[in-house]
Scaffold this motif. Sequence first.
Motif, PDB file in Angstrom:
ATOM      1  N   ALA A  51      58.217  36.296  26.609  1.00  0.00           N
ATOM      2  CA  ALA A  51      57.669  36.410  27.962  1.00  0.00           C
ATOM      3  C   ALA A  51      57.689  35.060  28.662  1.00  0.00           C
ATOM      4  O   ALA A  51      57.191  34.073  28.128  1.00  0.00           O
ATOM      5  N   GLU A  52      58.276  35.034  29.854  1.00  0.00           N
ATOM      6  CA  GLU A  52      58.223  33.871  30.728  1.00  0.00           C
ATOM      7  C   GLU A  52      57.229  34.216  31.831  1.00  0.00           C
ATOM      8  O   GLU A  52      57.558  34.979  32.748  1.00  0.00           O
ATOM      9  N   ILE A  53      56.023  33.692  31.708  1.00  0.00           N
ATOM     10  CA  ILE A  53      54.934  34.056  32.609  1.00  0.00           C
ATOM     11  C   ILE A  53      54.870  33.058  33.757  1.00  0.00           C
ATOM     12  O   ILE A  53      54.819  31.850  33.549  1.00  0.00           O
ATOM     13  N   GLU A  54      54.900  33.615  34.963  1.00  0.00           N
ATOM     14  CA  GLU A  54      54.743  32.814  36.174  1.00  0.00           C
ATOM     15  C   GLU A  54      53.683  33.486  37.028  1.00  0.00           C
ATOM     16  O   GLU A  54      53.948  34.483  37.689  1.00  0.00           O
ATOM     17  N   GLY A  55      52.484  32.937  36.987  1.00  0.00           N
ATOM     18  CA  GLY A  55      51.379  33.506  37.754  1.00  0.00           C
ATOM     19  C   GLY A  55      51.021  34.895  37.249  1.00  0.00           C
ATOM     20  O   GLY A  55      50.748  35.083  36.072  1.00  0.00           O
ATOM     21  N   ALA A  56      51.064  35.860  38.174  1.00  0.00           N
ATOM     22  CA  ALA A  56      50.654  37.222  37.840  1.00  0.00           C
ATOM     23  C   ALA A  56      51.829  38.115  37.476  1.00  0.00           C
ATOM     24  O   ALA A  56      51.738  39.336  37.597  1.00  0.00           O
ATOM     25  N   GLU A  57      52.936  37.523  37.029  1.00  0.00           N
ATOM     26  CA  GLU A  57      54.100  38.320  36.656  1.00  0.00           C
ATOM     27  C   GLU A  57      54.795  37.666  35.469  1.00  0.00           C
ATOM     28  O   GLU A  57      54.810  36.449  35.354  1.00  0.00           O
ATOM     29  N   THR A  93      65.365  43.782  29.643  1.00  0.00           N
ATOM     30  CA  THR A  93      64.584  42.864  30.460  1.00  0.00           C
ATOM     31  C   THR A  93      63.523  43.679  31.188  1.00  0.00           C
ATOM     32  O   THR A  93      63.848  44.685  31.833  1.00  0.00           O
ATOM     33  N   TRP A  94      62.286  43.268  31.057  1.00  0.00           N
ATOM     34  CA  TRP A  94      61.166  43.935  31.719  1.00  0.00           C
ATOM     35  C   TRP A  94      60.515  42.963  32.695  1.00  0.00           C
ATOM     36  O   TRP A  94      60.540  41.747  32.478  1.00  0.00           O
ATOM     37  N   THR A  95      59.889  43.501  33.724  1.00  0.00           N
ATOM     38  CA  THR A  95      58.925  42.754  34.527  1.00  0.00           C
ATOM     39  C   THR A  95      57.574  43.383  34.236  1.00  0.00           C
ATOM     40  O   THR A  95      57.421  44.616  34.304  1.00  0.00           O
ATOM     41  N   VAL A  96      56.613  42.545  33.879  1.00  0.00           N
ATOM     42  CA  VAL A  96      55.285  43.013  33.496  1.00  0.00           C
ATOM     43  C   VAL A  96      54.270  42.347  34.416  1.00  0.00           C
ATOM     44  O   VAL A  96      54.386  41.161  34.733  1.00  0.00           O
ATOM     45  N   VAL A  97      53.282  43.130  34.841  1.00  0.00           N
ATOM     46  CA  VAL A  97      52.212  42.632  35.709  1.00  0.00           C
ATOM     47  C   VAL A  97      50.873  43.084  35.132  1.00  0.00           C
ATOM     48  O   VAL A  97      50.801  44.067  34.393  1.00  0.00           O
ATOM     49  N   PRO A  98      49.791  42.381  35.480  1.00  0.00           N
ATOM     50  CA  PRO A  98      48.482  42.825  35.004  1.00  0.00           C
ATOM     51  C   PRO A  98      48.028  44.074  35.758  1.00  0.00           C
ATOM     52  O   PRO A  98      48.351  44.257  36.932  1.00  0.00           O
ATOM     53  N   THR A 122      41.747  41.145  37.423  1.00  0.00           N
ATOM     54  CA  THR A 122      42.855  41.353  36.497  1.00  0.00           C
ATOM     55  C   THR A 122      42.753  40.356  35.353  1.00  0.00           C
ATOM     56  O   THR A 122      42.249  39.251  35.515  1.00  0.00           O
ATOM     57  N   GLN A 123      43.232  40.770  34.215  1.00  0.00           N
ATOM     58  CA  GLN A 123      43.296  39.885  33.056  1.00  0.00           C
ATOM     59  C   GLN A 123      44.601  39.101  33.137  1.00  0.00           C
ATOM     60  O   GLN A 123      45.649  39.675  33.426  1.00  0.00           O
ATOM     61  N   PRO A 124      44.562  37.800  32.887  1.00  0.00           N
ATOM     62  CA  PRO A 124      45.813  37.038  32.938  1.00  0.00           C
ATOM     63  C   PRO A 124      46.785  37.491  31.846  1.00  0.00           C
ATOM     64  O   PRO A 124      46.367  37.902  30.763  1.00  0.00           O
ATOM     65  N   LEU A 125      48.052  37.419  32.161  1.00  0.00           N
ATOM     66  CA  LEU A 125      49.077  37.772  31.184  1.00  0.00           C
ATOM     67  C   LEU A 125      49.185  36.674  30.135  1.00  0.00           C
ATOM     68  O   LEU A 125      49.104  35.497  30.449  1.00  0.00           O
TER      69      LEU A 125
END
Length: 150
Positions: free
Chosen positions: A82-88, A119-124, A7-10
């Motif tokens: 975007a508040e990125i925490e790991g893969a989310e 508000t969205w949740t986004v994942v790779p 996976t590509q990092p967010l």
Amino acid sequence: MPEATSTQPLTGPSVRALAERWYAALDRHDSSAEVSRLLVDEGLELRFPEGTFHGHRGFARWYGAVCRRFFDEEHTLGEVRAEIEGAEARVHVRVAWRARRWNPPAARSEWLGFHADQTWTVVPAEDGGGPLIKTYVCNALEPMPGSAAL
């Protein structure tokens, strides 16, 4: 031996690019299958003013209804934080939405304009592609001056 995919990092820019692709596809009324490529396959939840929808079937039901109801749509993307925490990533989105709607047998269509807070949740993507929407929540719609009511 099959090639492993990673996976590509967010990143902030990749999440914003996803939002830009999403709204461009909605404005063009791309096919449901095409727009679904921006959504996860498992665990998808979408909360719109019209209701809560799950999975690609739920998305297709919502999308088909709004494509028949609204036309001349235009989304103007504002804030994408975007508040990125790991893969989310938890993503705050502000977008201005303008469209027209015709309610038969009215003689004229109506103009709609709203500022949407989402508000969205986004994942790779698991296949190494770009980010995908996992949850999508419309928190609030603020009407613009002169807009018809939804």
